[in-house]
Scaffold this motif. Structure first.
Motif, PDB file in Angstrom:
ATOM      1  N   VAL A  71      42.445  28.328 -14.232  1.00 24.91           N
ATOM      2  CA  VAL A  71      42.337  27.262 -13.235  1.00 24.91           C
ATOM      3  C   VAL A  71      43.722  26.776 -12.825  1.00 24.91           C
ATOM      4  O   VAL A  71      44.017  26.602 -11.643  1.00 24.91           O
ATOM      5  CB  VAL A  71      41.483  26.089 -13.785  1.00 24.91           C
ATOM      6  CG1 VAL A  71      41.586  24.869 -12.901  1.00 24.91           C
ATOM      7  CG2 VAL A  71      40.038  26.521 -13.925  1.00 24.91           C
ATOM      8  N   LEU A  72      44.600  26.561 -13.789  1.00 23.04           N
ATOM      9  CA  LEU A  72      45.954  26.101 -13.472  1.00 23.04           C
ATOM     10  C   LEU A  72      46.734  27.122 -12.656  1.00 23.04           C
ATOM     11  O   LEU A  72      47.476  26.755 -11.740  1.00 23.04           O
ATOM     12  CB  LEU A  72      46.706  25.760 -14.756  1.00 23.04           C
ATOM     13  CG  LEU A  72      46.221  24.515 -15.482  1.00 23.04           C
ATOM     14  CD1 LEU A  72      46.958  24.351 -16.802  1.00 23.04           C
ATOM     15  CD2 LEU A  72      46.404  23.293 -14.620  1.00 23.04           C
ATOM     16  N   VAL A  73      46.564  28.401 -12.948  1.00 24.66           N
ATOM     17  CA  VAL A  73      47.226  29.445 -12.156  1.00 24.66           C
ATOM     18  C   VAL A  73      46.703  29.417 -10.724  1.00 24.66           C
ATOM     19  O   VAL A  73      47.475  29.542  -9.761  1.00 24.66           O
ATOM     20  CB  VAL A  73      47.023  30.832 -12.810  1.00 24.66           C
ATOM     21  CG1 VAL A  73      47.413  31.959 -11.864  1.00 24.66           C
ATOM     22  CG2 VAL A  73      47.822  30.917 -14.090  1.00 24.66           C
ATOM     23  N   GLY A  74      45.401  29.223 -10.538  1.00 28.85           N
ATOM     24  CA  GLY A  74      44.830  29.130  -9.188  1.00 28.85           C
ATOM     25  C   GLY A  74      45.384  27.943  -8.420  1.00 28.85           C
ATOM     26  O   GLY A  74      45.712  28.049  -7.234  1.00 28.85           O
ATOM     27  N   ILE A  75      45.515  26.802  -9.082  1.00 33.80           N
ATOM     28  CA  ILE A  75      46.073  25.614  -8.439  1.00 33.80           C
ATOM     29  C   ILE A  75      47.525  25.854  -8.062  1.00 33.80           C
ATOM     30  O   ILE A  75      47.969  25.509  -6.958  1.00 33.80           O
ATOM     31  CB  ILE A  75      45.940  24.387  -9.373  1.00 33.80           C
ATOM     32  CG1 ILE A  75      44.482  23.983  -9.517  1.00 33.80           C
ATOM     33  CG2 ILE A  75      46.778  23.215  -8.861  1.00 33.80           C
ATOM     34  CD1 ILE A  75      44.226  22.950 -10.588  1.00 33.80           C
ATOM     35  N   PHE A  76      48.281  26.472  -8.938  1.00 35.73           N
ATOM     36  CA  PHE A  76      49.685  26.769  -8.672  1.00 35.73           C
ATOM     37  C   PHE A  76      49.825  27.713  -7.478  1.00 35.73           C
ATOM     38  O   PHE A  76      50.649  27.507  -6.593  1.00 35.73           O
ATOM     39  CB  PHE A  76      50.330  27.372  -9.923  1.00 35.73           C
ATOM     40  CG  PHE A  76      51.757  27.756  -9.742  1.00 35.73           C
ATOM     41  CD1 PHE A  76      52.737  26.786  -9.673  1.00 35.73           C
ATOM     42  CD2 PHE A  76      52.127  29.084  -9.624  1.00 35.73           C
ATOM     43  CE1 PHE A  76      54.066  27.123  -9.508  1.00 35.73           C
ATOM     44  CE2 PHE A  76      53.441  29.443  -9.457  1.00 35.73           C
ATOM     45  CZ  PHE A  76      54.415  28.458  -9.394  1.00 35.73           C
ATOM     46  N   ARG A  77      49.009  28.757  -7.435  1.00 36.71           N
ATOM     47  CA  ARG A  77      49.067  29.712  -6.315  1.00 36.71           C
ATOM     48  C   ARG A  77      48.702  29.043  -4.999  1.00 36.71           C
ATOM     49  O   ARG A  77      49.318  29.309  -3.968  1.00 36.71           O
ATOM     50  CB  ARG A  77      48.137  30.884  -6.587  1.00 36.71           C
ATOM     51  CG  ARG A  77      48.668  31.830  -7.622  1.00 36.71           C
ATOM     52  CD  ARG A  77      47.756  33.003  -7.812  1.00 36.71           C
ATOM     53  NE  ARG A  77      48.303  33.908  -8.828  1.00 36.71           N
ATOM     54  CZ  ARG A  77      47.590  34.781  -9.492  1.00 36.71           C
ATOM     55  NH1 ARG A  77      46.296  34.896  -9.259  1.00 36.71           N
ATOM     56  NH2 ARG A  77      48.157  35.551 -10.393  1.00 36.71           N
ATOM     57  N   GLU A  78      47.676  28.193  -5.013  1.00 38.11           N
ATOM     58  CA  GLU A  78      47.295  27.492  -3.791  1.00 38.11           C
ATOM     59  C   GLU A  78      48.417  26.570  -3.315  1.00 38.11           C
ATOM     60  O   GLU A  78      48.709  26.502  -2.119  1.00 38.11           O
ATOM     61  CB  GLU A  78      46.023  26.675  -4.026  1.00 38.11           C
ATOM     62  CG  GLU A  78      45.528  25.980  -2.784  1.00 38.11           C
ATOM     63  CD  GLU A  78      44.266  25.177  -3.038  1.00 38.11           C
ATOM     64  OE1 GLU A  78      43.929  24.357  -2.183  1.00 38.11           O
ATOM     65  OE2 GLU A  78      43.628  25.375  -4.091  1.00 38.11           O
ATOM     66  N   GLY A  79      49.070  25.896  -4.224  1.00 35.34           N
ATOM     67  CA  GLY A  79      50.192  25.028  -3.862  1.00 35.34           C
ATOM     68  C   GLY A  79      51.346  25.817  -3.278  1.00 35.34           C
ATOM     69  O   GLY A  79      51.963  25.406  -2.291  1.00 35.34           O
ATOM     70  N   ARG A  80      51.659  26.959  -3.874  1.00 35.36           N
ATOM     71  CA  ARG A  80      52.724  27.819  -3.327  1.00 35.36           C
ATOM     72  C   ARG A  80      52.379  28.301  -1.930  1.00 35.36           C
ATOM     73  O   ARG A  80      53.228  28.343  -1.040  1.00 35.36           O
ATOM     74  CB  ARG A  80      52.945  29.023  -4.243  1.00 35.36           C
ATOM     75  CG  ARG A  80      53.944  28.785  -5.313  1.00 35.36           C
ATOM     76  CD  ARG A  80      54.427  30.045  -5.995  1.00 35.36           C
ATOM     77  NE  ARG A  80      53.641  31.236  -5.681  1.00 35.36           N
ATOM     78  CZ  ARG A  80      53.454  32.247  -6.505  1.00 35.36           C
ATOM     79  NH1 ARG A  80      53.986  32.216  -7.699  1.00 35.36           N
ATOM     80  NH2 ARG A  80      52.754  33.289  -6.155  1.00 35.36           N
TER      81      ARG A  80
ATOM     82  N   ARG B 144      50.369  26.839   0.281  1.00 34.97           N
ATOM     83  CA  ARG B 144      50.488  25.705   1.212  1.00 34.97           C
ATOM     84  C   ARG B 144      51.943  25.407   1.532  1.00 34.97           C
ATOM     85  O   ARG B 144      52.288  25.135   2.681  1.00 34.97           O
ATOM     86  CB  ARG B 144      49.824  24.461   0.621  1.00 34.97           C
ATOM     87  CG  ARG B 144      48.339  24.521   0.642  1.00 34.97           C
ATOM     88  CD  ARG B 144      47.757  23.219   0.156  1.00 34.97           C
ATOM     89  NE  ARG B 144      46.316  23.289   0.156  1.00 34.97           N
ATOM     90  CZ  ARG B 144      45.538  22.256  -0.032  1.00 34.97           C
ATOM     91  NH1 ARG B 144      46.058  21.058  -0.241  1.00 34.97           N
ATOM     92  NH2 ARG B 144      44.243  22.390  -0.022  1.00 34.97           N
ATOM     93  N   SER B 145      52.805  25.459   0.544  1.00 31.73           N
ATOM     94  CA  SER B 145      54.237  25.229   0.784  1.00 31.73           C
ATOM     95  C   SER B 145      54.807  26.292   1.708  1.00 31.73           C
ATOM     96  O   SER B 145      55.590  25.994   2.609  1.00 31.73           O
ATOM     97  CB  SER B 145      55.006  25.238  -0.539  1.00 31.73           C
ATOM     98  OG  SER B 145      54.636  24.159  -1.337  1.00 31.73           O
ATOM     99  N   ARG B 146      54.419  27.541   1.496  1.00 29.46           N
ATOM    100  CA  ARG B 146      54.893  28.621   2.343  1.00 29.46           C
ATOM    101  C   ARG B 146      54.456  28.413   3.791  1.00 29.46           C
ATOM    102  O   ARG B 146      55.239  28.567   4.724  1.00 29.46           O
ATOM    103  CB  ARG B 146      54.376  29.971   1.848  1.00 29.46           C
ATOM    104  CG  ARG B 146      54.934  31.163   2.627  1.00 29.46           C
ATOM    105  CD  ARG B 146      54.139  32.421   2.397  1.00 29.46           C
ATOM    106  NE  ARG B 146      52.760  32.343   2.853  1.00 29.46           N
ATOM    107  CZ  ARG B 146      52.376  32.410   4.134  1.00 29.46           C
ATOM    108  NH1 ARG B 146      53.250  32.513   5.086  1.00 29.46           N
ATOM    109  NH2 ARG B 146      51.100  32.351   4.441  1.00 29.46           N
ATOM    110  N   LYS B 147      53.194  28.002   3.985  1.00 30.03           N
ATOM    111  CA  LYS B 147      52.691  27.762   5.343  1.00 30.03           C
ATOM    112  C   LYS B 147      53.410  26.592   6.006  1.00 30.03           C
ATOM    113  O   LYS B 147      53.685  26.630   7.205  1.00 30.03           O
ATOM    114  CB  LYS B 147      51.185  27.507   5.312  1.00 30.03           C
ATOM    115  CG  LYS B 147      50.373  28.757   5.071  1.00 30.03           C
ATOM    116  CD  LYS B 147      48.897  28.451   5.114  1.00 30.03           C
ATOM    117  CE  LYS B 147      48.077  29.718   4.931  1.00 30.03           C
ATOM    118  NZ  LYS B 147      46.639  29.444   4.971  1.00 30.03           N
ATOM    119  N   ARG B 148      53.701  25.543   5.240  1.00 28.62           N
ATOM    120  CA  ARG B 148      54.430  24.396   5.817  1.00 28.62           C
ATOM    121  C   ARG B 148      55.838  24.811   6.225  1.00 28.62           C
ATOM    122  O   ARG B 148      56.319  24.440   7.294  1.00 28.62           O
ATOM    123  CB  ARG B 148      54.480  23.244   4.821  1.00 28.62           C
ATOM    124  CG  ARG B 148      53.269  22.363   4.861  1.00 28.62           C
ATOM    125  CD  ARG B 148      53.530  21.038   4.173  1.00 28.62           C
ATOM    126  NE  ARG B 148      53.925  21.182   2.777  1.00 28.62           N
ATOM    127  CZ  ARG B 148      53.091  21.153   1.741  1.00 28.62           C
ATOM    128  NH1 ARG B 148      51.819  20.982   1.941  1.00 28.62           N
ATOM    129  NH2 ARG B 148      53.541  21.283   0.520  1.00 28.62           N
TER     130      ARG B 148
END
Length: 94
Positions: free
Chosen positions: A26-35, A37-41
């Motif tokens: 779960v934590l790896v999934g959250i980390f990947r989603e955050g990365r 989103r940051s890349r898209k921003r």
């Protein structure tokens, strides 16, 4: 021969390792989603902050709000309140 204490420790250890494995996934999934989103921003694909229709709306004008007076302590409360914000007495209907 295995006694009950050993079986309990093995079962508890196995359950903890299983829960740890799920938590890491779960934590790896959250980390990947955050990365992502940051890349898209950074690429300009999404805005930094998006408006939320529920939380970003303007509060009602003072004349649109109705209030009720607490029968116990006399404090003015907004009409949405069921209990007094000061003394927690029930406000009743209206």
């Amino acid at each position: 021969m295995l006694d009950a204490g050993t079986v309990y420790l093995v079962a508890t250890g196995a359950a903890l390792l299983f829960a740890l494995g799920l938590g890491v996934r779960v934590l790896v999934g959250i980390f990947r989603e955050g990365r992502e989103r940051s890349r898209k921003r950074r690429a300009g694909e999404t805005e930094r902050y998006t408006e939320d229709p529920i939380y970003d709306r303007d509060p009602p004008a003072p004349d649109e709000r109705s209030s009720s007076t607490c029968p116990q302590c006399g404090v003015e409360n907004e009409s949405e309140f069921t209990y007094c914000r000061e003394c927690a007495a029930p406000l009743g209907p209206g």
